[in-house]
Design a protein around this motif. Sequence first.
Motif, PDB file in Angstrom:
ATOM      1  N   THR A   1      76.726  40.549  15.899  1.00 27.91           N
ATOM      2  CA  THR A   1      76.536  39.202  16.418  1.00 27.91           C
ATOM      3  C   THR A   1      76.930  39.138  17.888  1.00 27.91           C
ATOM      4  O   THR A   1      76.361  38.376  18.667  1.00 27.91           O
ATOM      5  N   ASN A   2      77.899  39.949  18.256  1.00 31.88           N
ATOM      6  CA  ASN A   2      78.348  40.030  19.647  1.00 31.88           C
ATOM      7  C   ASN A   2      77.712  41.244  20.313  1.00 31.88           C
ATOM      8  O   ASN A   2      78.359  41.971  21.074  1.00 31.88           O
ATOM      9  N   GLY A   3      76.433  41.447  20.017  1.00 36.51           N
ATOM     10  CA  GLY A   3      75.773  42.706  20.355  1.00 36.51           C
ATOM     11  C   GLY A   3      75.667  43.026  21.826  1.00 36.51           C
ATOM     12  O   GLY A   3      75.669  44.200  22.211  1.00 36.51           O
ATOM     13  N   LYS A   4      75.565  42.010  22.697  1.00 43.92           N
ATOM     14  CA  LYS A   4      75.400  42.300  24.120  1.00 43.92           C
ATOM     15  C   LYS A   4      76.612  43.053  24.676  1.00 43.92           C
ATOM     16  O   LYS A   4      76.468  44.044  25.395  1.00 43.92           O
ATOM     17  N   VAL A   5      77.806  42.580  24.336  1.00 44.80           N
ATOM     18  CA  VAL A   5      79.007  43.251  24.853  1.00 44.80           C
ATOM     19  C   VAL A   5      79.278  44.541  24.087  1.00 44.80           C
ATOM     20  O   VAL A   5      79.819  45.506  24.650  1.00 44.80           O
ATOM     21  N   GLU A   6      78.895  44.604  22.803  1.00 44.45           N
ATOM     22  CA  GLU A   6      79.047  45.854  22.056  1.00 44.45           C
ATOM     23  C   GLU A   6      78.171  46.941  22.666  1.00 44.45           C
ATOM     24  O   GLU A   6      78.565  48.106  22.744  1.00 44.45           O
ATOM     25  N   ARG A   7      76.961  46.564  23.099  1.00 47.93           N
ATOM     26  CA  ARG A   7      76.087  47.547  23.751  1.00 47.93           C
ATOM     27  C   ARG A   7      76.645  47.955  25.104  1.00 47.93           C
ATOM     28  O   ARG A   7      76.521  49.118  25.507  1.00 47.93           O
TER      29      ARG A   7
END
Length: 317
Positions: A253-259
């Motif tokens: 769900t927090n994919g932008k910062v995980e990427r």
Amino acid sequence: MPHRNAPLTETGRLRLARCVVEEGWPLRRAAERFQVSPTTAQRWAARYRALGEAGMTDRSSRPRTSPRRTPTRTERRIIKVRVLRRWGPARIAYLLRLNPATVHRVLTRCRLARLAHLDRATGRVVRRYERARPGELVHVDVKKLGNIPDGGGHKALGRPAGRRNRTNAGYSYLHNAVDDHSRLAYSEILGDEKKETATAFWARAQAFFSAAGVTVERVLTDNGSCYKSYLWRTALAEQGISHKRTRPYRPQTNGKVERFNRTLLEEWAYVKAYRTESERRAAYPGWLHAYNHHRGHTALQGQPPASRVPNLTGQYT
């Protein structure tokens, strides 16, 4: 739709057929007039007699029977393994004793989504989104990273020497904030992930975004203790920023910062064999600048995050 080298369009076929059927032209004369063979002229004339104008359209080139096609039972087994285990063609082929190319053709024909497009936990197709403007949503997270002992770790010395050089080097905590629309990132290497540290980091991050002309409206974090604290909530509320947390055990769900975390590991933290932690930290500001100003982002059509934030200083340095 006719192919690019077709001598006749549907309109041309109709004209040719009418010349032969309705006006009584000989096949050879009609063929010369429309620059096709007599056999072609005969075929379209016969189609016109049988079907009228509807016969002038292209028919499917698919054969009536495909005796060498993979049996339906085998196709069902391939699909079942893919859905239940989420394996790629090679692993499915090994399990079912098939050719990987055959498995790939079946998966493509059945239009099953690629594994990269599926959620690992649920197997459902990932719904990707992007906010309409900078600042509408900022993703915040902390990445814990082991420090490099003086003299280097196993990447620099090899595994035997690296094990002997193990010390209590401790950990670094990378506090990261990534704008959803532009992927513009602000990051700091800090000593812990306590609520006071996270709140102070956000104050500096917000100042960075404000200087770039980005007004932060909403912040998304995970369920870390520092983000559930009263101090964190108060700091956001005082600035009129709404706070939302991800569902438990759903980091995508927090994919932008995980990427972003994954990118910094691949392109900065582990890109070379650093000899000391100080050497690695010294390289971080330069990498972060390159990420924001020069590194092409696939989600931005090959442009850097700075291309979506016109007021970002140092854009061409």
